[in-house]
Design an enzyme around this catalytic site. Structure first.
Site, PDB file in Angstrom:
ATOM      1  N   LYS A  39     -44.014 -34.920   2.171  1.00  0.00           N
ATOM      2  CA  LYS A  39     -45.038 -35.389   1.227  1.00  0.00           C
ATOM      3  C   LYS A  39     -44.618 -36.686   0.544  1.00  0.00           C
ATOM      4  CE  LYS A  39     -48.454 -34.041   0.623  1.00  0.00           C
ATOM      5  NZ  LYS A  39     -49.658 -34.331   1.455  1.00  0.00           N
ATOM      6  N   HIS A  66     -50.159 -41.863   1.721  1.00  0.00           N
ATOM      7  CA  HIS A  66     -51.539 -41.861   1.179  1.00  0.00           C
ATOM      8  C   HIS A  66     -51.674 -42.798  -0.019  1.00  0.00           C
ATOM      9  CE1 HIS A  66     -52.348 -38.449   3.757  1.00  0.00           C
ATOM     10  NE2 HIS A  66     -51.389 -37.757   3.205  1.00  0.00           N
ATOM     11  N   ARG A  89     -42.846 -27.126   3.672  1.00  0.00           N
ATOM     12  CA  ARG A  89     -42.448 -27.768   4.927  1.00  0.00           C
ATOM     13  C   ARG A  89     -41.129 -28.520   4.747  1.00  0.00           C
ATOM     14  NH1 ARG A  89     -47.928 -31.060   5.935  1.00  0.00           N
ATOM     15  NH2 ARG A  89     -47.956 -30.837   3.689  1.00  0.00           N
ATOM     16  N   TYR A 144     -45.415 -38.933   4.718  1.00  0.00           N
ATOM     17  CA  TYR A 144     -46.803 -39.196   4.324  1.00  0.00           C
ATOM     18  C   TYR A 144     -46.786 -39.935   2.993  1.00  0.00           C
ATOM     19  CZ  TYR A 144     -48.605 -35.960   7.848  1.00  0.00           C
ATOM     20  OH  TYR A 144     -48.929 -35.351   9.036  1.00  0.00           O
ATOM     21  N   GLU A 161     -49.205 -41.432   8.186  1.00  0.00           N
ATOM     22  CA  GLU A 161     -50.651 -41.323   8.436  1.00  0.00           C
ATOM     23  C   GLU A 161     -51.314 -42.617   8.907  1.00  0.00           C
ATOM     24  OE1 GLU A 161     -49.322 -41.187   5.400  1.00  0.00           O
ATOM     25  OE2 GLU A 161     -50.405 -42.572   4.086  1.00  0.00           O
ATOM     26  N   ASP A 165     -56.470 -36.088  -0.131  1.00  0.00           N
ATOM     27  CA  ASP A 165     -55.216 -36.858  -0.150  1.00  0.00           C
ATOM     28  C   ASP A 165     -55.490 -38.362  -0.088  1.00  0.00           C
ATOM     29  OD1 ASP A 165     -56.010 -36.808   2.475  1.00  0.00           O
ATOM     30  OD2 ASP A 165     -54.087 -36.127   3.276  1.00  0.00           O
TER      31      ASP A 165
HETATM   32  N1  LIG Z   1     -55.630 -32.031   2.255  1.00  0.00           N
HETATM   33  C1  LIG Z   1     -54.736 -31.929   3.209  1.00  0.00           C
HETATM   34  O1  LIG Z   1     -53.813 -31.126   3.159  1.00  0.00           O
HETATM   35  C2  LIG Z   1     -54.864 -32.762   4.431  1.00  0.00           C
HETATM   36  C3  LIG Z   1     -55.742 -33.805   4.431  1.00  0.00           C
HETATM   37  N2  LIG Z   1     -55.949 -34.556   5.556  1.00  0.00           N
HETATM   38  C4  LIG Z   1     -56.924 -35.627   5.414  1.00  0.00           C
HETATM   39  O2  LIG Z   1     -58.161 -35.318   6.041  1.00  0.00           O
HETATM   40  C5  LIG Z   1     -58.883 -36.538   6.247  1.00  0.00           C
HETATM   41  C6  LIG Z   1     -59.481 -36.568   7.672  1.00  0.00           C
HETATM   42  O3  LIG Z   1     -58.425 -36.736   8.601  1.00  0.00           O
HETATM   43  P1  LIG Z   1     -58.673 -36.754  10.178  1.00  0.00           P
HETATM   44  O4  LIG Z   1     -59.675 -35.766  10.559  1.00  0.00           O
HETATM   45  O5  LIG Z   1     -57.333 -36.707  10.812  1.00  0.00           O
HETATM   46  O6  LIG Z   1     -59.273 -38.204  10.384  1.00  0.00           O
HETATM   47  P2  LIG Z   1     -60.037 -38.749  11.691  1.00  0.00           P
HETATM   48  O7  LIG Z   1     -59.858 -40.213  11.691  1.00  0.00           O
HETATM   49  O8  LIG Z   1     -59.665 -37.965  12.890  1.00  0.00           O
HETATM   50  O9  LIG Z   1     -61.562 -38.392  11.374  1.00  0.00           O
HETATM   51  C7  LIG Z   1     -62.292 -38.973  10.339  1.00  0.00           C
HETATM   52  C8  LIG Z   1     -63.745 -39.051  10.760  1.00  0.00           C
HETATM   53  O10 LIG Z   1     -64.519 -39.470   9.616  1.00  0.00           O
HETATM   54  C9  LIG Z   1     -65.593 -40.217  10.124  1.00  0.00           C
HETATM   55  N3  LIG Z   1     -66.230 -40.924   9.029  1.00  0.00           N
HETATM   56  C10 LIG Z   1     -65.830 -42.026   8.347  1.00  0.00           C
HETATM   57  N4  LIG Z   1     -66.733 -42.348   7.393  1.00  0.00           N
HETATM   58  C11 LIG Z   1     -67.717 -41.406   7.464  1.00  0.00           C
HETATM   59  C12 LIG Z   1     -68.927 -41.173   6.743  1.00  0.00           C
HETATM   60  N5  LIG Z   1     -69.314 -41.974   5.745  1.00  0.00           N
HETATM   61  N6  LIG Z   1     -69.696 -40.105   7.084  1.00  0.00           N
HETATM   62  C13 LIG Z   1     -69.323 -39.277   8.088  1.00  0.00           C
HETATM   63  N7  LIG Z   1     -68.193 -39.462   8.803  1.00  0.00           N
HETATM   64  C14 LIG Z   1     -67.404 -40.496   8.494  1.00  0.00           C
HETATM   65  C15 LIG Z   1     -64.951 -41.088  11.195  1.00  0.00           C
HETATM   66  O11 LIG Z   1     -65.903 -41.628  12.088  1.00  0.00           O
HETATM   67  C16 LIG Z   1     -64.012 -40.077  11.872  1.00  0.00           C
HETATM   68  O12 LIG Z   1     -64.603 -39.457  12.988  1.00  0.00           O
HETATM   69  C17 LIG Z   1     -57.863 -37.649   5.957  1.00  0.00           C
HETATM   70  O13 LIG Z   1     -58.068 -38.142   4.652  1.00  0.00           O
HETATM   71  C18 LIG Z   1     -56.550 -36.938   6.051  1.00  0.00           C
HETATM   72  O14 LIG Z   1     -55.519 -37.593   5.327  1.00  0.00           O
HETATM   73  C19 LIG Z   1     -55.287 -34.303   6.727  1.00  0.00           C
HETATM   74  C20 LIG Z   1     -54.360 -33.282   6.771  1.00  0.00           C
HETATM   75  C21 LIG Z   1     -54.032 -32.452   5.610  1.00  0.00           C
HETATM   76  C1  LIG Z   2     -51.507 -35.097   5.817  1.00  0.00           C
HETATM   77  C2  LIG Z   2     -50.979 -34.540   4.592  1.00  0.00           C
HETATM   78  O1  LIG Z   2     -51.092 -35.125   3.535  1.00  0.00           O
HETATM   79  C3  LIG Z   2     -50.304 -33.268   4.619  1.00  0.00           C
HETATM   80  O2  LIG Z   2     -50.117 -32.716   5.697  1.00  0.00           O
HETATM   81  O3  LIG Z   2     -49.920 -32.776   3.548  1.00  0.00           O
HETATM   82 MG   LIG Z   3     -51.003 -36.055  -1.572  1.00  0.00          MG
END
Ligand SMILES: NC(=O)C1=CN([C@@H]2O[C@H](COP(=O)(O)OP(=O)(O)OC[C@H]3O[C@@H](n4cnc5c(N)ncnc54)[C@H](O)[C@@H]3O)[C@@H](O)[C@H]2O)C=CC1
Ligand SMILES: CC(=O)C(=O)O
Ligand SMILES: [Mg+2]
Length: 371
Positions: free
Chosen positions: A75, A96, A15, A94, A118, A270
């Site tokens: 990133k 994190h 990206r 971002y 974020e 992340d």
């Molecule tokens: N690996 C990657 O490439 C990427 C990772 N992410 C990550 O994904 C994760 C989720 O992001 P979003 O969906 O945007 O967040 P969000 O805030 O939209 O959703 C998170 C959900 O988790 C729930 N939650 C919190 N504690 C909980 C528990 N103990 N049990 C069940 N549910 C629980 C919340 O109520 C909320 O609905 C973040 O850490 C974000 O940084 C996002 C984009 C890319």
């Molecule tokens: C959210 C994030 O860490 C990504 O898009 O890579």
């Molecule tokens: Mg990372």
């Protein structure tokens, strides 16, 4: 303002933080945009497209960083990038940080102002600069999980939709936010049996209403997670406590309860990951196996679909980039409390409570930094 757009250097990160369209908008407002040669290539934007938009190209990465007032990235900065940051510069990307103590301390040491995509909020209680990439990662999570379930990847050899006469796979999604909803939607579309667990009843209500009972919604408790662990072929970790390290919801001991060859996709990696056995992986080597369970823990999933992701990300970041460039960070953040929520580090101090808590650091009041 002097704005720099470096080429991303994280493993298989294609990206770029600004499109030629974005560069054109900034140049039209009187800003000087310098783009590292080749920065847009992975997302399908040629150097010439940036030049045509009025940006200058710079092949000298040290000079690019040194001359910038505002640095736009995708990133979190890698160690060599942290070393280039200096006091007085603003970094917008971002971060994190709650998952990365070394990075947090490095950014403090730089003296720079570091604003995280974020943790910026919106009026609806959402995270508008995380949401587009969460949409991408949620959709990819099921693709990655389906592939990981194949025998050649160490999986159980299960096809998500099943076939006539053979039941579909069971998919549990822990966290029903943006990642979770998009993962659940993809899994439903593929014909899997889908359960979403969340701690937020209003969120479960939204999902129940939107999908008319086609996915099961379950309040997230230790018991509910135990059941998901025993029954699922694929579990997607999608929880978030904004800015904080993710809670560990599946321990190593619980892996013994899973069916051999089941798959864990930890999108929350992340923020440190929500499974005890998760560790960040790269697109080059996305999976590993612990106790017979396949783990997929890529921390920059959207980087693999860089064209789609770059467009989606820059659509969301552009108004904030324009505010930073036009007003400078202090006024831009002072005029918008949701933007102020993005301030994580300034002049040696952490300004985001969950990050300070994660590392036992003191936290500066963000409002006092913009006065
Ligand atoms: N690996 C990657 O490439 C990427 C990772 N992410 C990550 O994904 C994760 C989720 O992001 P979003 O969906 O945007 O967040 P969000 O805030 O939209 O959703 C998170 C959900 O988790 C729930 N939650 C919190 N504690 C909980 C528990 N103990 N049990 C069940 N549910 C629980 C919340 O109520 C909320 O609905 C973040 O850490 C974000 O940084 C996002 C984009 C890319
Ligand atoms: C959210 C994030 O860490 C990504 O898009 O890579
Ligand atoms: Mg990372």
């Amino acid at each position: 303002m002097k704005i720099a757009v470096p080429k991303e250097i994280k493993n298989h990160e294609y990206r770029v933080a600004l499109t030629p369209t974005g560069a054109r908008e900034l140049v039209a407002r009187g800003h000087a945009v310098a783009v590292q040669a080749g920065a847009g290539e992975g997302a399908g934007f040629a150097d010439g497209d940036y030049q045509a938009a009025g940006a200058t190209l710079n092949a000298d990465v040290e000079a690019l960083w040194r001359d910038a007032e505002l640095i736009l990235k995708v990133k979190e900065p890698q160690p060599e990038e942290v070393a280039r940051l200096t006091r007085g510069q603003t970094l917008f990307t971002y971060l994190h940080l709650a998952a990365e103590e070394t990075l947090t301390r490095g950014l403090m040491q730089s003296g720079a102002t570091c604003i995280a995509y974020e943790t910026i909020t919106d009026r609806q209680g959402g995270l508008p600069l995380l949401a587009p990439m969460s949409t991408v990662a949620g959709r990819m999570a099921v693709q990655a999980g389906a592939h990981s379930l194949e025998k050649a990847q160490g999986g159980a050899g299960v096809l998500l939709p099943g076939v006539p006469g053979v039941a579909p796979a069971r998919v549990a999604v822990i966290g029903g936010g943006v990642v979770g909803e998009n993962a659940a939607r993809m899994a439903l579309g593929l014909g899997a049996e889908v359960t979403v667990l969340d701690k937020s009843i209003p969120r479960l209500e939204v999902l129940d209403d939107r999908y008319q009972g086609r996915m099961k919604t379950v309040f997230s408790t230790a018991d509910a997670i135990d059941e998901a662990v025993r029954e699922s072929d694929l579990i997607v970790g999608a929880v978030l406590i904004p800015g904080a390290a993710a809670p560990k919801l599946i321990t190593r001991a619980m892996l013994a309860e899973m069916k051999p060859g089941s798959v864990l996709v930890d999108v929350a990696i992340d923020q440190g990951g929500c499974f005890e056995t998760s560790r960040p992986t790269t697109h080059a080597e996305p999976t590993y196996i612990v106790d017979g369970i396949v783990h997929y823990c890529v921390a920059n999933m959207p980087g693999a679909v860089a064209r789609t992701s770059t467009q989606a990300l820059t659509n969301a970041t552009m108004p904030f980039v324009i505010a930073l460039a036009d007003k400078g960070w202090k006024r831009a953040l002072a005029e918008d409390p949701h933007f102020l929520a993005g301030l994580n580090v300034h002049d040696g101090q952490v300004a985001y409570a969950a990050v300070a808590e994660a590392f036992d650091l003191s936290c500066a009041d963000p409002a006092s930094l913009i006065g």
